[in-house]
Design a protein around this motif. Structure first.
Motif, PDB file in Angstrom:
ATOM      1  N   SER A   5      -2.111  -2.369  -4.130  1.00  0.00           N
ATOM      2  CA  SER A   5      -1.896  -0.909  -5.178  1.00  0.00           C
ATOM      3  C   SER A   5      -0.617  -1.372  -5.895  1.00  0.00           C
ATOM      4  CB  SER A   5      -2.256   0.125  -3.844  1.00  0.00           C
ATOM      5  OG  SER A   5      -1.204   0.404  -3.520  1.00  0.00           O
ATOM      6  N   THR A   6      -1.860  -0.219  -6.840  1.00  0.00           N
ATOM      7  CA  THR A   6      -0.334  -0.156  -8.537  1.00  0.00           C
ATOM      8  C   THR A   6      -0.363   1.604  -8.096  1.00  0.00           C
ATOM      9  OG1 THR A   6      -0.569  -2.298  -9.813  1.00  0.00           O
ATOM     10  CG2 THR A   6      -0.456  -0.595 -10.795  1.00  0.00           C
ATOM     11  N   SER A  29       0.961  -1.457  -0.157  1.00  0.00           N
ATOM     12  CA  SER A  29      -0.203  -0.118   0.171  1.00  0.00           C
ATOM     13  C   SER A  29       1.157   1.007   0.235  1.00  0.00           C
ATOM     14  CB  SER A  29      -0.997  -0.037   1.420  1.00  0.00           C
ATOM     15  OG  SER A  29      -1.342   0.848   0.835  1.00  0.00           O
ATOM     16  N   GLN A  30       0.525   2.035  -0.069  1.00  0.00           N
ATOM     17  CA  GLN A  30       1.419   3.212  -1.091  1.00  0.00           C
ATOM     18  C   GLN A  30       0.588   4.288   0.552  1.00  0.00           C
ATOM     19  OE1 GLN A  30       4.246   3.127  -2.200  1.00  0.00           O
ATOM     20  NE2 GLN A  30       4.650   5.260  -2.289  1.00  0.00           N
ATOM     21  N   THR A  31      -0.586   4.081  -0.105  1.00  0.00           N
ATOM     22  CA  THR A  31      -1.483   5.686   0.541  1.00  0.00           C
ATOM     23  C   THR A  31      -2.359   5.421   1.473  1.00  0.00           C
ATOM     24  OG1 THR A  31      -2.857   5.561  -0.902  1.00  0.00           O
ATOM     25  CG2 THR A  31      -0.918   7.488  -1.399  1.00  0.00           C
TER      26      THR A  31
HETATM   27  C1  LIG Z   1       0.368   8.660  -8.826  1.00  0.00           C
HETATM   28  C2  LIG Z   1      -0.349   7.485  -8.700  1.00  0.00           C
HETATM   29  C3  LIG Z   1       0.224   6.769  -9.338  1.00  0.00           C
HETATM   30  C4  LIG Z   1      -0.662   5.390  -9.672  1.00  0.00           C
HETATM   31  N1  LIG Z   1      -0.607   4.603 -10.904  1.00  0.00           N
HETATM   32  C5  LIG Z   1      -1.326   3.244 -10.537  1.00  0.00           C
HETATM   33  C6  LIG Z   1      -1.395   2.451 -12.114  1.00  0.00           C
HETATM   34  O1  LIG Z   1      -0.233   2.804 -12.472  1.00  0.00           O
HETATM   35  N2  LIG Z   1      -2.483   1.256 -12.152  1.00  0.00           N
HETATM   36  C7  LIG Z   1      -3.222   1.174 -11.644  1.00  0.00           C
HETATM   37  O2  LIG Z   1      -4.585   0.340 -11.704  1.00  0.00           O
HETATM   38  N3  LIG Z   1      -3.480   2.492 -10.995  1.00  0.00           N
HETATM   39  C8  LIG Z   1      -2.682   3.480 -10.270  1.00  0.00           C
HETATM   40  N4  LIG Z   1      -3.096   4.605  -9.343  1.00  0.00           N
HETATM   41  C9  LIG Z   1      -4.062   3.595  -8.225  1.00  0.00           C
HETATM   42  C10 LIG Z   1      -3.631   3.529  -7.833  1.00  0.00           C
HETATM   43  O3  LIG Z   1      -3.809   1.972  -7.418  1.00  0.00           O
HETATM   44  C11 LIG Z   1      -4.860   3.259  -6.061  1.00  0.00           C
HETATM   45  O4  LIG Z   1      -5.393   4.761  -5.990  1.00  0.00           O
HETATM   46  C12 LIG Z   1      -5.460   2.271  -4.969  1.00  0.00           C
HETATM   47  O5  LIG Z   1      -6.753   2.822  -4.552  1.00  0.00           O
HETATM   48  C13 LIG Z   1      -4.013   2.719  -4.021  1.00  0.00           C
HETATM   49  O6  LIG Z   1      -4.352   1.697  -3.014  1.00  0.00           O
HETATM   50  P1  LIG Z   1      -3.521   2.613  -2.152  1.00  0.00           P
HETATM   51  O7  LIG Z   1      -3.696   3.902  -1.098  1.00  0.00           O
HETATM   52  O8  LIG Z   1      -2.990   0.667  -0.915  1.00  0.00           O
HETATM   53  O9  LIG Z   1      -1.758   2.615  -2.429  1.00  0.00           O
HETATM   54  C14 LIG Z   1      -2.466   4.655  -8.949  1.00  0.00           C
HETATM   55  C15 LIG Z   1      -2.332   6.557  -7.997  1.00  0.00           C
HETATM   56  C16 LIG Z   1      -1.534   7.170  -8.038  1.00  0.00           C
HETATM   57  C17 LIG Z   1      -1.807   8.347  -7.044  1.00  0.00           C
END
Ligand SMILES: Cc1cc2nc3c(=O)[nH]c(=O)nc-3n(C[C@H](O)[C@H](O)[C@H](O)COP(=O)(O)O)c2cc1C
Length: 193
Positions: free
Chosen positions: A103-104, A56-58
């Motif tokens: 996530s990605t 997870s990033q966010t």
């Molecule tokens: C800078 C950025 C890059 C992202 N790149 C991708 C991507 O390449 N492919 C995708 O399917 N989602 C992408 N996302 C969407 C995230 O995967 C999605 O918002 C996810 O719910 C974040 O979950 P997390 O909070 O666990 O990281 C991206 C979001 C951001 C803000």
């Protein structure tokens, strides 16, 4: 009249076996002269140990990992929730049931805390994982070209290393409530099978 389990009772074979042993013992205690024999009471089927890894990033996948952990514990399973950064491929064969929520990020990249495990599993010397059962929930955003790539790659790579999918990959767009509910429900069924 001795107590018995109706044929239509909605129990699994293991549950029926446990109940039968219990009722036999009860019948014998209630009416010792009936000649009813006691059967050893076997333990009820225990819940499954599961390890939930979040990438997870966010925070979305981490929050869903916590929710999943609570849901599975409420069904009698024994979940352990772990940051993906704390696991290496060598740990995976002793885990049994692995559930990944990731996530990605970037342009189809794993989130930071998933990068090391992602790279190690994709290395040429990654271990075979024949003991492992797994399921993946991939979070993403369909506005990105590489939709859900990290989760999809984990699913594909774990299968290639010999691990067995408990269910098909579930991909989720930004509104992840319904896919998460589906993932949870299908897991509950798969883990009770
Ligand atoms: C800078 C950025 C890059 C992202 N790149 C991708 C991507 O390449 N492919 C995708 O399917 N989602 C992408 N996302 C969407 C995230 O995967 C999605 O918002 C996810 O719910 C974040 O979950 P997390 O909070 O666990 O990281 C991206 C979001 C951001 C803000």
């Amino acid at each position: 009249m001795p107590l018995h389990i109706p044929n239509t009772a909605p129990f699994t074979g293991a549950q029926k076996q446990w109940l039968k042993g219990y009722l036999d013992a009860l019948n014998c205690a209630l009416n010792p002269s009936s000649g009813a024999t006691t059967t050893a009471v076997v333990a009820p089927p225990a819940g499954q140990p599961v390890t939930i890894l979040w990438g997870s990033q966010t925070g979305n996948s981490e929050a869903l990992g916590k929710k999943l952990s609570k849901a599975l514990a409420a069904k009698g399973h024994r979940p352990t929730l772990r940051d993906m950064a704390d696991i290496s491929p060598a740990d995976l064969n002793s885990i049994g049931n692995l559930l990944i929520i990731t996530s990605t990020y970037g342009d189809g990249e794993p989130p930071d805390n998933a990068a090391a495990l992602y790279a190690a599993l994709h290395a040429a010397d990654a271990p075979a994982l024949p003991q492992l059962n797994f399921a993946v929930l991939a979070l993403g955003d369909s506005n990105y070209a590489e939709f859900c790539k990290c989760g999809r790659d984990f699913h594909t790579r774990l299968s290639a290393l010999g691990a067995k999918p408990l269910l098909p990959l579930i991909e989720s767009d930004v509104d992840y409530d319904a896919p998460f509910a589906k993932f949870t429900k299908e897991l509950e069924l798969a883990l009770s099978a």
